[in-house]
Design an enzyme around this catalytic site. Sequence first.
Site, PDB file in Angstrom:
ATOM      1  N   PRO A  31       0.769  -1.115  -0.112  1.00 37.95           N
ATOM      2  CA  PRO A  31      -0.035   0.051  -0.049  1.00 37.95           C
ATOM      3  C   PRO A  31       0.915   1.285  -0.041  1.00 37.95           C
ATOM      4  O   PRO A  31       0.750   2.021   0.862  1.00 37.95           O
ATOM      5  CB  PRO A  31      -0.876  -0.025   1.162  1.00 37.95           C
ATOM      6  CG  PRO A  31      -0.003  -0.965   2.060  1.00 37.95           C
ATOM      7  CD  PRO A  31       0.650  -1.831   1.148  1.00 37.95           C
ATOM      8  N   CYS A  32       1.435   1.596  -1.035  1.00 43.87           N
ATOM      9  CA  CYS A  32       2.108   2.810  -1.175  1.00 43.87           C
ATOM     10  C   CYS A  32       1.366   4.229  -1.295  1.00 43.87           C
ATOM     11  O   CYS A  32       1.725   5.138  -0.929  1.00 43.87           O
ATOM     12  CB  CYS A  32       2.984   2.745  -2.479  1.00 43.87           C
ATOM     13  SG  CYS A  32       2.321   2.285  -4.026  1.00 43.87           S
ATOM     14  N   HIS A  33       0.001   3.740  -1.512  1.00 45.15           N
ATOM     15  CA  HIS A  33      -0.932   4.970  -1.319  1.00 45.15           C
ATOM     16  C   HIS A  33      -1.141   5.557   0.120  1.00 45.15           C
ATOM     17  O   HIS A  33      -1.402   6.485   0.151  1.00 45.15           O
ATOM     18  CB  HIS A  33      -2.288   4.663  -2.084  1.00 45.15           C
ATOM     19  CG  HIS A  33      -2.876   3.447  -1.283  1.00 45.15           C
ATOM     20  ND1 HIS A  33      -2.609   2.130  -1.612  1.00 45.15           N
ATOM     21  CD2 HIS A  33      -4.013   3.606  -0.531  1.00 45.15           C
ATOM     22  CE1 HIS A  33      -3.327   1.354  -0.705  1.00 45.15           C
ATOM     23  NE2 HIS A  33      -4.273   2.198  -0.258  1.00 45.15           N
TER      24      HIS A  33
END
Length: 174
Positions: free
Chosen positions: A135-137
């Site tokens: 989850p780089c978001h």
Amino acid sequence: MIQIQHYESPCGELILGSFEGKLCLCDWMFEKRRASIDKRIQKALGADYEEGVSDVIRETIIQLDEYFARQRKTFDIPLVFTGTEFQNSVWQELLDIPYGKTVSYGELAKKLGNPKAVRAVAAANGANPISIFVPCHRVIGGNHKLVGYGGGLEAKKGLLDLEMGVKSLLNGMR
């Protein structure tokens, strides 16, 4: 071969890829670095892309559908990372950011034991080819602003809104 298939999410089109029973790609189709990311993955795995379906891709689609329907907060798809040792360490740390929470690039650098590596952490975050599952978001600027995202800031906002329970999640999105 790396089996690939396209997936139309509420936030934009994704390209999914599996290799030897693991997910190696879940990335935005219109990512500006699409060609360089694809080249890196193919080189690291010593394999070419081939349009097709695998058990991993089928399960990935099920889990993405559940995620976008707010029925899933964690994933259990096996992953294979195709980055440098540093990138892989950043991506591994991303897996520990809880659903609906955010951290800054600076906080992430501190967690990795190198508080001065903010730019390197940001670059590694941006090179992540397994969006949503890694989850780089959930990584934001130090000023709590949304910055940088391969799928665009609108997609990043959509994913964070989804996780934070914002009702208007996908109104007006692609």
